[in-house]
Every structure is written in C-alpha cells, then in structure tokens.
Scaffold this motif. Structure first.
Motif, mmCIF file in Angstrom:
data_model
loop_
_atom_site.group_PDB
_atom_site.id
_atom_site.type_symbol
_atom_site.label_atom_id
_atom_site.label_comp_id
_atom_site.label_asym_id
_atom_site.label_seq_id
_atom_site.Cartn_x
_atom_site.Cartn_y
_atom_site.Cartn_z
ATOM 1 N N TYR A 92 0.501 13.577 4.805
ATOM 2 C CA TYR A 92 0.629 12.022 5.371
ATOM 3 C C TYR A 92 -0.834 11.982 6.858
ATOM 4 N N ASP A 150 8.417 9.012 2.710
ATOM 5 C CA ASP A 150 8.279 7.825 3.357
ATOM 6 C C ASP A 150 8.143 7.026 3.565
ATOM 7 N N LEU A 151 8.403 5.882 4.523
ATOM 8 C CA LEU A 151 7.562 4.435 4.173
ATOM 9 C C LEU A 151 6.967 5.035 4.528
ATOM 10 N N GLY A 152 5.454 4.517 4.090
ATOM 11 C CA GLY A 152 4.385 4.257 4.296
ATOM 12 C C GLY A 152 3.192 5.051 3.454
ATOM 13 N N VAL A 153 1.723 4.414 3.959
ATOM 14 C CA VAL A 153 0.706 4.868 2.910
ATOM 15 C C VAL A 153 0.470 5.826 2.236
ATOM 16 N N ASP A 154 0.723 6.547 3.256
ATOM 17 C CA ASP A 154 0.018 8.421 2.492
ATOM 18 C C ASP A 154 1.494 9.458 2.887
ATOM 19 N N ALA A 155 2.195 8.204 3.503
ATOM 20 C CA ALA A 155 3.639 9.649 3.622
ATOM 21 C C ALA A 155 4.138 9.754 2.753
ATOM 22 N N ARG A 201 0.567 -0.967 -0.169
ATOM 23 C CA ARG A 201 -0.105 -0.174 -0.194
ATOM 24 C C ARG A 201 0.465 1.561 -0.171
#
Lengths: 333, 707
Positions: free
Chosen positions: B123, B96-101, B57
C-alpha cells in the motif's frame, strides 16, 4: 443433560481434568489470537495521488512502528471521488480498527460515516479540512491553518502588485473543502489592505486535468492584465502552470500554489512558480495519532488543533525544516 | 466427538489437498475472463490478448493461486501511451482498488524514462533503481517481460521483441512475502498482455538473471523531495510528449453541454475537449457541463480517462450531441472523473444523457446475451432500464441473481437508436467492476415461500408419521413382552401349580378311597407339596421383582441374586464371587430375565452334578456387547454338543432370544464355564466420558464368605 455434566465433572480423574484443561486452553488460545492483534489505525487521505499525503503516510507508519501498532493506508485516486472514500471508510469500520484518520473529500457527506464510527466507539481524527459538524468526544479536528495560508499567499502576491489596476485570480475554491473558502476569504481581505482597488477573479476547482487546464486557459485569455494567480490545490496549480506555460506567461504572471507535490516543488526550484504554501501533513498526522492513542486511554476529548503551513520558496526549499515536511515514504509508481 | 473430529479432519484434508493442488498446478485461463478478478481498469480479452482500455492509475487484473511461491511469470506487454507503465505482479495479496493498493511485487516498463522497474508495494511503493532499456520504451511496441521469483529474490528481464535489446535487474528483500497470486497492472496508460505463462522457477533460472544483473538491490523508497528533484530534472529533459501536445493545442470553442443547443439544420464545426468515458460501442466524452458521442473519429485509439481534443461537425440530439467527421487528439492521461450519482427518474429526464453516472436498480430477470452484449434488465422507482456489457469482456455478470439490488456505473444513453423506444435509457458498462451487488434477492420469493411451506408440511407429516410408528412399536413391544411373560409363567409357575394340583388331587383320592395310607405318608406328601409351593412362590417373587423394577437395573443386582440363590441352595457350603468388568451398563428387563433364567439353570446344574467348592459370577462389559460368565470348580463333564440335554438346549434358545450366544467349556475334573455373550445398545454421553478415561468408576467386586 445437567445431571450428566455434573456427574461428568464430579467424576473427572486427574488425567481427564488435564485433557479438558488442554482443550479449554487451546480454545482460549485460538480465540485469544484475535484479541491479541496489534491495534490498527486506518489512514484515509483525500487522495493517494499526491506526495502531500505520502508525507503523512511516512509519519503515521513511523509512529505506529514505535508503538507496536499497524497502519492501513488507502484512499481514492482523485479528490472528487467521494463515493470511493466513503466505501473505504465503511470497509475499515467493518474491520474493527482502533482509530481512523480521515482527510475528508466532502465537508457534509462524510459526516454519516464518521457518525457510524462513533457508534462503534472508534475515535476519528479529521485532517486538513473540517466537516460542517463540530468535534465531539471521539472526534478531533487537526486542521491546516487556512487563514495563515491566506495571509502568506496574500503577502507573496503583494510583491507583484503595481499601481492601482491589479487583477489577481484565485483558483480552486470548492465548497466540499471548507479550508479553501477560508483561505480565499483571507486572501481577499488581506490583499484589500495592500491594494484597496484590487480586482479578484475566482474560479471553482475541478480535479480533471483536461478541464482544469481549459478553465485556466480561458481565464488567462480573458484577463490579460493578471498580476498573479493563487491556486488552492495541486490540480489547480498544475493546470495554471500548464496554461501559463502554453501562453508563454511563466514568470510574467506570478503563480503561488497551496499544497505541495514534487513536480510543483520542482517548478519552485526552477523559479517558474513563485512559491508553494505547504501543508504540514506530517505534524497533522502525528497530532492525530497522539490524540487517538490518548483517547483510547480516556485522557483526552474532542478538540480542534490547528497546524500552521510553511512557505516553500526557491531560497528555503533545501532547508532541513522544509525537507522534513516534504519527506515521503515512497509515493506512487 | 469422534464423528466431529473425523469431519474436521476430512474438511482440513480436502482444503489442504485443494490448496496444494492449486499451488502445484500452474494453470492460467487464457480464453475466459472468469478466473480473473479486476481492480479498476476496463479489461477485455480477445484472441488470447488481455487489454486494459483505461488510463486509470494502478489498474489490476489478478489470477492464480494464493499459494504460488517460487514461480516464473512471463508475458509480452505493450503500452498504449508514451507515458505511464505496464507490467506484471507476482506474489500479490490483499489487492484493492487504488494506485498501490496491494501487497506484493511488481516489475514493468516505464515509458517516460525508458526503464525496467521493479519494486515492492505494501500500500506504498518502494523500488530498486530502475535500469535503462537500450532503445527506450515506446508505445505500441511489444516487449517480452519475465519475472523469476525464488526465495526472497526477484529477477526481472525485458526484451524489445523488435530490436531484441534487453535489460535485467535483481531485487532482494530480507523479509519477503512467501506466496501470492499473479497479476497484470498498468498505471496512467492502457496496455496489452499476451502469451502469459506461469511455471515453477528454479534457482538456476534466477542465477542466470543475477549473473547479468550484477548486484542485487533492496527496494528503497524515494524518500526526499531533493532526491526526487534530481530524478525529475533528468527525465524532464527527455520528455517530449507534453511539449508536442502544447505546440498543437488550440483553445476550444465550446463546452460539451452547449452542443445540444446548436442549430440542427446546418451542422457547425467546433473544437471541444473532454475526457473519454467509454470506448465501445462508440466513443463518449464528457466535461463538467455535459457529454457527447463521437462517431468514428480519425486519430489514435483512445482509452477511458484520456483527455482528448476533438474537431468535428455537431449534430445536436434531444439532450446531447453527436460529433461526426471528426479528428481526435490525445492531450492528457489520467484517472477518469468519478460518476454522478443519479436516480433512474433523473436519468430518464435526459439531463444525464451521454454522462458517466452511477445508478441503482433491481435485476428483473436473468442476465442474457443479445447481439454480442450481456443484457441486464433492471427496474427501480417505476422506471425500467437496461445495462449492456460486451460479451467478449467475460461472463462474470451471468452470476447475478434475479431481484438483486445492484449499483451500476456506466455511460447513460438516451435515443431511439439504442433504446428502440422500449425503455427510457440504457447504461453502457465498461467492466465487470461497474456492477456491484448491494443486496441479494430477498429469501421470500414465491418459489421460496412455496418451498418452505412444502417443507413445513412435509416435516409435520413426518413427525406425525414417526409418532404413529413409535406408538405402534410401543404396542408391539408391550404385546411381545406380555406374550413372553405369559410363556414364562406357563413354563414355570403354571407347571408348578399344575404339579401341586396333581399332587393334592392324588392325596385327596387316596384319602377318599380309604386306601392303606399312613399318616407319615400323608405328611410326606404334604411336605413335598409344600416344597413345590415354596419354589413356585420363589419364582413368582423373582418375576414380580423384575417386573416391578422402575427402570432397567444393572447386572450387579442380578449377580447378587445368583449369589443368594447359590448360598441358599448349597446351604452356605459353596464360596461365591461376583465381579463386574468394564463400564457398567443398564440392562433391559428382557435381557435380565433371560440371564436370570440361564443363571438359575446353570447354578442348579452345578450344585446338582458338579459339586463345586467355588462359583464365580462375572459380568464383562465391552463397547457394544457384554458377557456373563459363570465358572465353577466342580467335577465338570464331557461338553460335546451331541450330549446336550433339554436344559442346555433351552439355555441356548434363551440366549438367542436376546441376540446372543451361549458357550459351555467343560471337561471331566476341570470344572465348568458357561459364557453368555449378548449385544448392548450404544453408549450414552456419561458412558463415553468413562470409556475415554474422563470419568473413573471403580469396578465392584464382592465376596460372601462361608457362613
């Protein structure tokens, strides 16, 4: 050198003094910019994949806005990606945040990063599930009332018990999340009161949908007389719902979920899921923010705050109280 | 200070020029992954097509300049699954790593709803109302996506390249991000991107989209559960995928961890489920009990993170199993499970064969390529192992330095086919993100130690050599000064003493020979001799005064001596002035001696020939030079070079001795001016403060009145 500086200072003319003063002011201004930054609160949820934590996000952003603070929001994509949560926490510690709000993915492994925060005098609020260590001066626990969750779940299950041969499954007990153990224990204790001969089938939690569904299917197949299933997290609720759906047992085996997500609440609206015991993450994060603010002023110390959960049923899902708990900032696309 | 300012200005200019150049050059690398940075996903580049082989994701691949502002970004995009979405990011920062990062804008195609979407993430995701793409959004169909960002408006358009059906929408924000990078992004599906291009955008381009899109919209978060429920009920009616999977789903017969224990003589046929952890060189799947390799399955291509159901023959291996003659179905999508953290010893034990693991090790030698893979040779805790990364995914790993401590994520594989029995196990890496440098190589490598030792010896020798050189310069300087003083004494006192000697000798001879010499004549001769002794004594006094000075004095004393001398020689009948201009600087003994001699000669000439009423002595200090000026208002003379006598020639020679020059300006009736200009050493800190006006010292001027 000293003599030169002294003679330089003694010999400063008015314009020279002005020049030096402007230079010093500029330097002070440049250094002061960093000092004048708004306090930053890092909120690290157990996962960013669920609306459960988006409710906390909206509340944290709202409160920070009224205080003139900033928030940072990021977390792992899955609840079992512990290393990623530790990485995010360590990164934020290096950023020099004013406080950290953490919903830990592990009751033990997160103790060291929290200690590292305390060494830097950064107050930490632990949300939802406790760590195995106790709260200290700079640590507050703002926890879901898992015993209450267990009691409510047991009460809902009790409506589906018939006769003396009752089987109830509890899915999602996981030692990394101490709250699930408390909730499961309470469910068993309470249901024993309703039906002393009741049998329990327990299954641990997996967070991958394929395996969780496979486990749920195996369980349903192995226990055809199940009266009800209580799931302790979103992944298990989805897996149990899909397994029941495939086995065409939706409505025949009651499903009571803990923790909210929009697709699950939707199944409550349609009546396919009996109810969801929602965690009030908005209140949790509000209490956590309040505590961090006061802790920075030195007016509070470590404590444990318990936040009661709310039962969401088809009947009350549209009530303002429930909608307030479920409101989110946007979720993930 | 000037040099520092110049350096800062140069660096600022270079950074500004570089940033501006990057902002203004809209170039993207399409043949190499080096200038792209991934945040999640399994990215590869082949024949100009970027591929993400992961259902993670919010996987992102970023490139471009942080300074890009108004740009038009376009690409052809394709989804691997009938769920999830793929698209493009624009003006993105802080990924960054992450869905909405990330902090930026995103527009893409959402498969389940068949819509074109656009929104802003900080974010947390907020989007404008999606616009349905006629004909829907389907897997493995190419769509052309174009994003036009101008000011605070984002226009997005999508076109099905098979049917040419289109959709457009327009996003507007009051307070928007001003600039940022571009990126490729997918969510819960793999995808492909090709023909990616970036160019400056114009308002006309945006207006063209705006005309088709109608009203512009602000991105709004989907804020309540009730709103979501209405939305959800809509797309649930059009979602066929889950039900299709459901209808065909069968109960698996075994867990993957049990396969290794099956009989080897008669391969049984089993039905298993697992999550894909690797797709190249072979497909690997795992569940919580173990992992397995799947050889050439029949079925759709799969991505990392997808849940699959596989029916096939089991060939048990030593620690895991291989599935052959298999058919494969995708039953779910999602983010792959996090890796198991193990030590090399644990990995070598076979307990984690075919599992997705995380492991640490030191890089033993430079990353090199073999058979289409970049090879990392590692060691840790006495175990040596390898990690392989496909060459075609990019050359990012070639930057790793030997002896670095790295953390790897990948699928652990044992077995002779892969290890050739040279190492206990190897790791198949899936993306460059799977390698994280925890610590660079230690600085005390043998090469570094040798270099530092050499440097120390070199510095010590240099210092010693410099010291010897300095001592030699010091000796030479002392010798030169002695020689000069000897010459001075020879030219002045020795000559005078010789004169005195001759005069006394003559007098003595006259007395002995009893020639007719009167007492008055003897007295006169003795008076003359006494004058010579007095002058000689005066010269000796001045020389002693200058040689006896503890440190080089300022010219004020020198000018004072000139004034005294003029006063004495003229009997107080000449007005004398002295003045210092500029920042007063100390003068070396040599310079002072030269100036003294020239001044003495000039005063003597002025009094003897010019008969002036006034003489002014001025010393003017510049940044790198100084000028001594002696000006009288006497009779003057015709100052032509041809008529210069020995006195003036001597003065010129002395001026040249200190690297300077002498200039005489005179004409009959207008007085005489003698200028001696000579170089000065660099300013010290105090003098620089004075030069820049931070310290003021009043110029000194004095006058000795007529007696």
């Amino acid at each position: 050198m000293h003599d030169i500086l002294v003679s330089a200072m003694m010999g400063l003319s008015r314009s020279g003094f002005l020049n030096v003063a402007i230079m010093l002011l500029t330097c002070w201004g440049l250094l002061g910019c960093r000092r004048a930054e708004r306090p930053l609160i890092a909120i690290i949820p157990a996962t960013t994949a669920q609306e459960l934590w988006e409710s906390a996000h909206v509340e944290a952003s709202r409160i920070a806005g009224t205080w003139g603070w900033d928030t940072f929001w990021n977390g792992p994509s899955r609840e079992d990606d512990l290393l990623r949560q530790i990485q995010i926490m360590e990164k934020e510690l290096d950023q020099g945040v004013a406080g950290i709000i953490l919903a830990p993915d592990h009751a033990v492994a997160l103790i060291s990063p929290v200690r590292a925060a305390l060494e830097k005098k950064i107050p930490v609020a632990i949300l939802d599930n406790p760590l195995t260590a106790s709260p200290k001066e700079d640590v507050v626990f703002v926890l879901n009332d898992n015993a209450a969750t267990g009691r409510i779940a047991a009460e809902r299950v009790s409506h589906y018990l018939k006769g003396t041969q009752n089987e109830v499954a509890i899915l999602g007990v996981h030692p990394n999340f101490l709250g699930t153990i408390v909730a499961a224990d309470t469910i068993r204790d309470e249901l024993q009161k309703y039906a002393p001969g009741i049998r329990f089938i327990e299954q641990g939690s997996t967070f991958g949908s394929t395996e969780a569904e496979e486990s749920a299917e195996e369980l349903i197949e192995a226990h055809p007389t199940l009266r009800a299933i209580v799931t302790l997290n979103v992944s298990q609720t989805r897996a149990a719902y899909n397994a029941l759906s495939r086995a065409k047992l939706v409505g025949k085996v009651a499903l009571i979920g803990c923790e909210q997500d929009f697709d699950i609440i939707y199944r409550v609206r349609t009546g396919e899921i009996d109810s969801v015991i929602a965690k009030d993450t908005r209140t949790m994060v509000r209490d956590a923010m309040q505590w961090i603010h006061q802790r920075r002023e030195g007016t509070v110390t470590g404590e444990t705050i318990i936040v009661p959960p709310k039962l969401v049923t088809k009947q009350n899902v549209n009530s303002p109280e429930i909608q307030w708990i479920l409101a989110v900032n946007g979720g993930t696309n | 200070m000037g040099a520092t300012l110049l350096l800062v200005a140069s660096i600022s200019f270079a950074v500004f020029t570089h940033t501006r150049a990057r902002r203004e050059s809209y170039y993207l690398q399409h043949d190499r992954m080096d200038s792209w940075t991934s945040y999640g996903g399994v990215w590869a580049l082949e024949n100009g097509v970027f591929t993400n082989n992961s259902d993670e994701r919010g996987a992102k691949l970023m490139s471009g300049s942080m300074g890009w502002r108004n740009i038009a970004l376009s690409a052809d995009v394709r989804l691997d699954q009938s769920g999830g979405d793929v698209g493009l990011m624009i003006r993105s920062n802080n990924e960054d790593l992450g869905v909405d990062a990330y902090n930026g804008y995103y527009a893409g195609l959402r498969a389940l709803e068949g819509t074109l979407i656009a929104g802003r993430s900080n974010y947390s995701w907020s989007e404008v109302s999606p616009v349905a793409l006629p004909g829907g959004v389907h897997e493995r169909v190419w769509y052309h996506l174009q994003l036009i960002m101008y000011g605070c408006r984002l226009g997005a358009s999508a076109e099905n390249l098979s049917t040419h059906q289109t959709a457009v929408l327009l996003l507007y924000e009051d307070k928007c991000l001003s600039s940022g990078r571009i990126g490729l992004r997918s969510l819960s599906t793999g995808g492909q991107w090709r023909n990616i291009s970036v160019a400056p955008s114009t308002e006309t381009q945006l207006d063209a989209i705006a005309t088709r899109a109608g009203s512009e919209r602000n991105p709004q978060p989907l804020s309540t559960e009730a709103a979501y429920a209405r939305h959800f009920s809509h797309y649930e009616r059009i979602e066929p995928v889950a039900h299709e999977w459901d209808a065909q789903l069968r109960t698996p017969s075994m867990h993957l961890g049990d396969l290794a224990g099956l009989r080897r003589d008669a391969p049984p046929r089993v039905l298993v489920r697992g999550v894909v952890t690797l797709t190249e060189p072979d497909i690997f799947i795992e569940d919580s009990t173990g992992g397995a390799m799947v050889k050439h399955p029949q079925g759709p291509p799969v991505n990392v993170g997808e849940g699959v159901e596989i029916s096939g023959e089991v060939h048990p291996l030593l620690y895991s199993a291989q599935l052959t003659q298999s058919s494969l179905r995708i039953i779910s999508t999602g983010t792959p499970a996090p890796p198991l953290s193990v030590t090399p010893w644990q990995a070598a034990s076979g307990a984690y064969d075919a599992r997705f693991i995380e492991i640490q090790g030191h890089l033993m030698r430079e990353v090199h390529s073999e058979n289409g893979y970049q090879v990392l040779d590692l060691t840790e805790g006495g175990e040596a192992f390898r990690a392989l990364y496909p060459d075609r995914y990019g050359q990012a790993l070639h930057n790793l330095r030997v002896n670095s401590l790295v953390r790897l994520r990948g699928v652990c594989v044992l077995g002779k086919v892969y290890t050739q029995d040279l190492i206990p196990f190897l790791i198949f890496l899936r993306s460059s993100d799977d390698v994280q440098v925890l610590r660079g190589p230690p600085w005390w490598t043998p090469w570094h130690l040798a270099f530092v030792s050499f440097l120390i010896v070199f510095l010590a020798c240099s210092i010693q050599l410099s010291y010897f050189q300095f001592r030699q310069w010091q000796k030479d300087a002392i010798s030169r000064e002695r020689e000069r003083i000897a010459h001075d004494i020879h030219d002045t006192m020795a000559q005078s003493f010789a004169g005195i000697g001759y005069q006394i000798q003559g007098l003595r001879t006259s007395i002995i020979r009893n020639t007719h010499i009167s007492r008055e004549e003897i007295a006169h001769e003795l008076a003359s001799t006494s004058d010579l002794v007095s002058r000689c004594h005066a010269d000796a006094s001045h020389t002693i005064e200058m040689l006896g000075a503890a440190s080089p004095g300022e010219a004020g004393d020198l000018l004072g001596m000139f004034m005294e001398r003029t006063y004495k020689l003229s009997g107080g009948n000449i007005r004398v002035y002295k003045e210092e201009q500029g920042i007063v600087r100390p003068l070396s003994l040599h310079i002072r001696a030269v100036l003294f001699n020239i001044g003495q000669e000039t005063i003597s000439n002025a009094i003897t020939h010019g008969l002036p009423a006034t003489i002014a002595f001025t010393m003017r200090y510049e940044k790198r030079s100084a000028t001594m000026m002696i000006v009288d208002d006497g009779q003057g003379f015709d100052a032509t070079p041809e008529e210069e006598g020995f006195g003036i020639l001597g003065m010129r020679r002395r001026a040249r001795d200190i690297g300077g020059s002498l200039e005489i300006l005179s004409a009959p009736g207008v007085g005489t001016r003698v200028d001696v200009t000579f170089p000065l050493p660099r300013l010290d800190l105090t003098q620089r403060f004075m030069l820049h006006g931070l310290i003021h010292r009043r110029p000194r001027a004095s006058i000795i009145p007529e007696s």
